[in-house]
Enzyme design. Structure first.
Site, short mmCIF file in Angstrom:
data_model
loop_
_atom_site.label_atom_id
_atom_site.label_comp_id
_atom_site.label_asym_id
_atom_site.label_seq_id
_atom_site.Cartn_x
_atom_site.Cartn_y
_atom_site.Cartn_z
N ASP A 82 -7.22 3.54 10.54
CA ASP A 82 -6.81 2.94 9.28
C ASP A 82 -8.00 3.18 8.34
O ASP A 82 -9.07 2.58 8.53
CB ASP A 82 -6.49 1.45 9.46
CG ASP A 82 -5.35 1.01 8.55
OD1 ASP A 82 -5.20 1.62 7.46
OD2 ASP A 82 -4.63 0.07 8.92
N ARG A 100 0.83 -1.20 0.00
CA ARG A 100 0.00 0.00 0.00
C ARG A 100 0.86 1.25 0.00
O ARG A 100 0.53 2.24 -0.64
CB ARG A 100 -0.90 -0.03 1.24
CG ARG A 100 -1.59 1.29 1.52
CD ARG A 100 -2.72 1.10 2.50
NE ARG A 100 -3.68 0.14 1.99
CZ ARG A 100 -4.47 -0.62 2.76
NH1 ARG A 100 -4.39 -0.53 4.06
NH2 ARG A 100 -5.30 -1.48 2.22
N TYR A 101 1.93 1.23 0.77
CA TYR A 101 2.81 2.38 0.88
C TYR A 101 4.01 2.18 -0.03
O TYR A 101 4.38 1.04 -0.33
CB TYR A 101 3.30 2.52 2.33
CG TYR A 101 2.20 2.78 3.33
CD1 TYR A 101 1.61 4.04 3.43
CD2 TYR A 101 1.76 1.77 4.19
CE1 TYR A 101 0.61 4.28 4.36
CE2 TYR A 101 0.76 2.01 5.13
CZ TYR A 101 0.19 3.27 5.21
OH TYR A 101 -0.79 3.52 6.13
N CYS A 150 -3.27 -18.25 14.42
CA CYS A 150 -2.90 -17.56 15.66
C CYS A 150 -3.04 -18.57 16.79
O CYS A 150 -3.76 -19.56 16.66
CB CYS A 150 -3.83 -16.39 15.93
SG CYS A 150 -3.48 -14.93 14.96
N ARG A 199 -8.31 -8.97 10.42
CA ARG A 199 -8.21 -9.93 9.30
C ARG A 199 -9.04 -11.17 9.57
O ARG A 199 -8.66 -12.27 9.14
CB ARG A 199 -6.75 -10.30 9.06
CG ARG A 199 -5.97 -9.09 8.63
CD ARG A 199 -4.81 -9.33 7.72
NE ARG A 199 -4.20 -8.02 7.56
CZ ARG A 199 -3.28 -7.54 8.41
NH1 ARG A 199 -2.79 -8.28 9.39
NH2 ARG A 199 -2.82 -6.33 8.24
N CYS A 257 -10.62 -9.05 15.43
CA CYS A 257 -9.50 -9.17 14.47
C CYS A 257 -9.80 -8.46 13.14
O CYS A 257 -10.82 -8.71 12.52
CB CYS A 257 -9.21 -10.63 14.20
SG CYS A 257 -7.90 -10.86 12.97
N LYS A 288 -3.06 4.45 7.34
CA LYS A 288 -3.21 4.95 8.71
C LYS A 288 -3.16 6.48 8.72
O LYS A 288 -2.22 7.08 8.23
CB LYS A 288 -2.09 4.39 9.58
CG LYS A 288 -2.13 2.88 9.69
CD LYS A 288 -0.95 2.35 10.47
CE LYS A 288 -0.94 0.84 10.52
NZ LYS A 288 -0.61 0.24 9.21
N ARG A 312 7.25 0.03 1.80
CA ARG A 312 7.15 -1.11 2.71
C ARG A 312 5.95 -1.99 2.36
O ARG A 312 4.95 -1.50 1.81
CB ARG A 312 7.07 -0.67 4.17
CG ARG A 312 5.98 0.34 4.47
CD ARG A 312 6.47 1.30 5.56
NE ARG A 312 5.43 2.13 6.10
CZ ARG A 312 5.03 3.27 5.55
NH1 ARG A 312 5.55 3.67 4.40
NH2 ARG A 312 4.09 3.99 6.12
N CYS A 316 -8.57 -13.04 18.53
CA CYS A 316 -9.21 -11.86 19.09
C CYS A 316 -10.50 -11.64 18.33
O CYS A 316 -10.52 -11.64 17.11
CB CYS A 316 -8.31 -10.63 18.92
SG CYS A 316 -6.64 -10.88 19.54
N ASP A 370 -11.27 -1.16 13.65
CA ASP A 370 -11.68 -1.22 12.24
C ASP A 370 -13.13 -1.69 12.14
O ASP A 370 -13.57 -2.55 12.91
CB ASP A 370 -10.78 -2.19 11.46
CG ASP A 370 -9.36 -1.64 11.32
OD1 ASP A 370 -9.21 -0.41 11.23
OD2 ASP A 370 -8.42 -2.46 11.30
C1 LIG Z 1 0.30 -0.57 9.00
C2 LIG Z 1 0.76 -0.94 7.68
C3 LIG Z 1 2.09 -0.76 7.31
C4 LIG Z 1 3.12 -0.16 8.24
O1 LIG Z 1 2.82 1.17 8.57
P1 LIG Z 1 3.81 1.98 9.51
O2 LIG Z 1 3.11 3.29 9.73
O3 LIG Z 1 5.11 2.12 8.76
O4 LIG Z 1 4.01 1.21 10.78
C5 LIG Z 1 2.46 -1.13 6.05
N1 LIG Z 1 1.58 -1.66 5.17
C6 LIG Z 1 0.28 -1.82 5.50
C7 LIG Z 1 -0.65 -2.38 4.47
C8 LIG Z 1 -0.17 -1.49 6.75
O5 LIG Z 1 -1.46 -1.69 7.08
#
Ligand SMILES: *Cc1c(COP(=O)(O)O)cnc(C)c1O
Length: 400
Positions: free
Chosen positions: A354, A133-134, A146, A155, A153, A361, A137, A150, A317
């Site tokens: 989120d 998404r980002y 798990c 997911r 959850c 986020k 990362r 929870c 969520d």
């Molecule tokens: C939370 C999340 C991250 C990591 O976010 P950070 O703000 O860097 O901790 C990366 N990818 C996805 C899809 C996420 O939900």
């Protein structure tokens, strides 16, 4: 509220390679031999997973019992390690840990705005089990399993033992994810999640860590896990010895309530911290569980004592059947306002939503910037005092 750290662990265990001495089987498990109790595989094998077993251990409320009537329609399985179950006061129907792991009738109701995949993770998934998404990362969903599920959850659509596939097919899926990461040089941070990666056998987890850390542009790896809270027996010196070979490795732990901060959990976190692994925690704001500044303040300060830095506080969520867990956003803002400035800044996580539909986020802050005045930026502090910060402007020339 009292933070449950009263039973302090004096230094390390007498046997540095042994399990935690303090971790004695409590009621109703006091007949279980201590060596079994301290064995994480025993804990997984003996999880409380059916109504029948639950009814033997406590009296279910009507709402809890009703949640079993439509059991075939249930998506999220039930599983609670005996260790985590032992944190529940069976005589208290409002016990916070109980609400997190024992389903209630409301879980089966779909509310307005709720969805199976509210974060739109499916749409951001270039290969199965990977969410990108980002820009720099990725989230790598290693397993659907798990040790404890929870009820809130995020997911719940994916997790469960039934999603457990053969190790050969998981390896093939992981290879595709690793190949994606290898061919995308912008990915410098890989987050291993699921499910809980720490329920995998160490050798299996190490296979993934080794492959990822061999990729030159992967600068860091994170593991997301609730194991130190629900299965602290898993954090053995051998596991930490393996993990520490893959630095820089970060752990994002999931904590919900100060009742989780037991001597066994404390020892697990200290072992990880001693292994040089920076520990952060993520907490979901939950109605009737932890939705007041007193409880969360105790949790966050208690976490700092065991060297875990509160990282994120999540607005719950809007997954299907989550209405009974969700607070209003104003309550979250008030909680942050009640912490910031009143206690160590290290004890104040970033409160985030989120965003539904894949927005990622978004930080939610009380309004400390109140506007712009002639002299600069108008601010309000934690105690409600008003201040002005004079922004730098072109200095006025001083005439000689
Ligand atoms: C939370 C999340 C991250 C990591 O976010 P950070 O703000 O860097 O901790 C990366 N990818 C996805 C899809 C996420 O939900």
């Amino acid at each position: 509220m009292h933070v449950m750290l009263s039973k302090e662990v004096d230094g390390d265990c007498p046997d540095p390679f042994g399990p935690c001495e303090e971790d004695e089987p409590p009621a109703p498990f006091s007949k279980v031999p201590a060596v079994r109790w301290r064995d994480w595989r025993w804990q997984i094998k003996n999880r409380i997973a059916t109504q029948e077993v639950l009814e033997k251990l406590l009296v279910l409320t009507e709402e809890e019992r009703a949640s079993f009537l439509d059991a075939p329609g249930r998506k999220l399985p039930i599983a609670i390690t005996p260790y985590y179950f032992s944190l529940i006061d069976p005589t208290n129907p409002d016990d916070p840990i109980r609400k997190c792991v024992i389903p209630r009738r409301q879980e089966l109701l779909m509310g307005p705005g709720e969805a199976e995949d509210p974060l739109g993770e499916q749409a951001d998934s270039p290969v199965p089990g990977l969410v990108h998404r980002y820009p720099d990362r990725v989230l790598f969903l290693l397993t659907g399993r798990c040790s404890t599920y929870c009820r809130y959850c995020t997911r719940s659509r994916l997790v469960g033992d039934r999603s457990h596939t053969s190790s050969a097919s998981s390896k093939r899926r992981w290879e595709r994810c690793i190949e994606y990461i290898r061919s995308n040089p912008r990915v410098r941070d890989v987050i291993l999640s699921g499910g809980d990666p720490l329920v995998l056998e160490s050798s299996v987890l190490e296979w993934v860590l080794e492959k990822l850390s061999a990729i030159p542009h992967v600068e860091m790896i994170r593991i997301g896990s609730k194991v130190p809270a629900v299965l602290p027996q898993r954090i053995t010196p051998a596991l930490v010895g393996m993990l520490r070979r893959y630095h820089p490795l970060y752990l994002s732990l999931h904590f919900t309530h100060p009742a989780e901060l037991t001597p066994a959990t404390r020892q697990a976190c200290e072992r990880l911290a001693d292994g040089g692994i920076p520990l952060g925690s993520q907490t979901v704001l939950l109605k009737g569980v932890n939705d007041d500044a007193g409880t969360l303040g105790d949790l966050f300060r208690g976490l700092l004592r065991i060297r875990v830095r509160p990282y994120y506080l999540y607005q719950c969520d809007p997954i299907a059947g989550s209405a009974h867990f969700r607070t209003r956003v104003e309550e979250g803002i008030d909680i942050i306002r009640g912490l910031r400035g009143h206690t160590s800044g290290y004890a104040v996580p970033t409160y985030v939503i989120d965003a539904p539909g894949g927005g990622g986020k978004i930080p939610i802050l009380p309004g400390y910037v109140t506007g712009r005045v002639e002299e600069g930026i108008a601010l309000t502090n934690y105690a409600g005092g008003n201040f002005v910060y004079p922004e730098a402007t072109v200095p006025v020339a001083v005439t000689p």
